[in-house]
Motif scaffolding. Sequence first.
Motif, mmCIF file in Angstrom:
data_model
loop_
_atom_site.group_PDB
_atom_site.id
_atom_site.type_symbol
_atom_site.label_atom_id
_atom_site.label_comp_id
_atom_site.label_asym_id
_atom_site.label_seq_id
_atom_site.Cartn_x
_atom_site.Cartn_y
_atom_site.Cartn_z
ATOM 1 N N ARG A 227 1.073 0.462 -9.162
ATOM 2 C CA ARG A 227 2.497 0.744 -9.078
ATOM 3 C C ARG A 227 3.258 -0.489 -9.589
ATOM 4 N NH1 ARG A 227 4.085 0.333 -4.334
ATOM 5 N NH2 ARG A 227 2.115 -0.180 -3.347
ATOM 6 N N GLY A 290 1.356 5.580 -15.960
ATOM 7 C CA GLY A 290 0.126 6.266 -15.526
ATOM 8 C C GLY A 290 0.462 7.498 -14.719
ATOM 9 N N GLU A 321 -11.887 2.793 -8.207
ATOM 10 C CA GLU A 321 -11.796 3.758 -9.323
ATOM 11 C C GLU A 321 -12.403 3.181 -10.598
ATOM 12 O OE1 GLU A 321 -7.601 5.712 -7.674
ATOM 13 O OE2 GLU A 321 -7.574 4.475 -9.474
HETATM 14 N N1 UDP Z 1 -1.902 5.004 -9.855
HETATM 15 C C1 UDP Z 1 -1.731 5.933 -10.874
HETATM 16 N N2 UDP Z 1 -0.971 5.604 -11.938
HETATM 17 C C2 UDP Z 1 -0.384 4.401 -12.074
HETATM 18 C C3 UDP Z 1 -0.559 3.446 -11.032
HETATM 19 C C4 UDP Z 1 -1.326 3.784 -9.952
HETATM 20 O O1 UDP Z 1 -2.256 7.051 -10.824
HETATM 21 O O2 UDP Z 1 0.283 4.163 -13.077
HETATM 22 C C5 UDP Z 1 -2.792 5.351 -8.735
HETATM 23 C C6 UDP Z 1 -4.085 4.568 -8.800
HETATM 24 O O3 UDP Z 1 -4.968 5.182 -9.718
HETATM 25 C C7 UDP Z 1 -4.532 4.628 -7.342
HETATM 26 C C8 UDP Z 1 -3.227 4.602 -6.579
HETATM 27 O O4 UDP Z 1 -2.203 5.004 -7.491
HETATM 28 O O5 UDP Z 1 -5.217 5.826 -7.077
HETATM 29 C C9 UDP Z 1 -2.914 3.216 -6.060
HETATM 30 O O6 UDP Z 1 -3.664 2.960 -4.920
HETATM 31 P P1 UDP Z 1 -3.989 1.486 -4.446
HETATM 32 O O7 UDP Z 1 -4.743 1.577 -3.176
HETATM 33 O O8 UDP Z 1 -4.663 0.744 -5.546
HETATM 34 O O9 UDP Z 1 -2.574 0.794 -4.237
HETATM 35 P P2 UDP Z 1 -1.233 1.260 -3.469
HETATM 36 O O10 UDP Z 1 -0.373 1.888 -4.519
HETATM 37 O O11 UDP Z 1 -1.624 2.217 -2.386
HETATM 38 O O12 UDP Z 1 -0.663 -0.038 -2.981
#
Ligand code: UDP
Length: 427
Positions: A227, A290, A321
Amino acid sequence: MHKENSLEEYRPIVGDAVIEKIKKRAKKLKNKHIVCVSSTHTGGGVAEMLNAMIPILNDLGVPFGWRILHGTNNFFEITKSIHNAVQGEPFKFTDAKKQIYEETNERFAKFTHLNHDLVVVHDPQPLPMIAYYAKEQPWILRIHPDFSSPDKKTYNYLKKYINMYDQVIVSKKEFTKKGIKPPQSIIYPAIDPLSPKNMELTTKERTRELAKKGIRKDKLLITEVSRFDKWKGFPGLIRAFEIARKDIDARLVLCGSYASDDPEGVAMYQKIVDMVRRSKYKKDIQIVFGDKELFVNALQAESDIVVQNSAKEGFGLTVAEALYKKTPVVATRVGGIPLQVEHGKNGYLVRPNETKKLAKYLVKLGESEELRKKMGQNGKEHVVKNFLITRLMLDWMEIFVDYLVFPNNIGYLGNRLITKLTNGNGG
Ligand code: UDP
């Protein structure tokens, strides 16, 4: 949206023993009505896991629901500040802000009737809602962010709500708190190997996904997926890339998203755009959204190195991932990352702000395809053994069985590590 996978589809990936264990445990919970509450159904790790787990548990006869807290922008600005304060940032939590926080939860409680056997509340946004119910069932609080050194005043205020819960679950031993009433358990998060984010794609599909966003694979590809958030370390990664780029010919992809409960994302995005515009290597740095799971999947799989340069992290699903897709990871030694990245085996660990060291490992991995291959293989094995959603379901069901099948034992259990890692770092 997710394709809803039935448990049987996981059998070839995790093996018979795990599947049979899940079925056996689910039988004990048959018709136990469970509900969880979170503040967004999309964006971020919590939504990822709930989207994967809930349909399967329902298929297994465990009626499991999911409610999303409703809030205004104003409310989510306050809860984002609370989230930051939980991770250690100072926050002036004024009475007016407290009022919005509490009233939003009170209003939500009025139209969210909970007559379930058990309630799970995720993270600080819906935390106070418990105060507005005549509680008749066990309530479990699941806190995902790094909770080890919160802003003191904010924490003292939140504590009165935390103490209303029967159980608190955190992602790491270091996140457990002294001086709160509920017992605390540790469950490590996990990824869904069959979701569009993680399922196996063909080379053709991956190439097509990257092409849609204009990403070329003509040289080494280094990526971070996160994010757009100040804790995720994008600016530091740009600096590390600029150092490493002198030694390796590479591209950097910064893949980000906004979560609907996070109003700070746009400012972070703008900061990154400005930095890239000024960079000497701007032609080699791409910022992409993303927003499509298949694209993120393809990007993590096609990257030669994935970076997770977080200053703080709850767990960091993005690490699992990438490792699951056989991509080595260079990441900071924070939150749940060292459980996943085994230094020198499936990637490298640095401390936050160790920009030069991060650059050094990018070069080291960038220069050796053989090393990347070996580490990628190790990473996949580690994730298959420890960080798949099937293990997470078993862990959650262990807690549910304690409360719903053997409630008399609860008093004796105390603080516990629920997840047992099969090998590696232990936690
Ligand atoms: N994610 C995504 N697209 C983006 C950025 C993040 O799909 O551009 C997804 C990423 O693949 C993961 C989740 O958001 O599945 C982020 O989870 P994480 O535990 O790494 O961090 P959080 O956002 O919960 O702090």
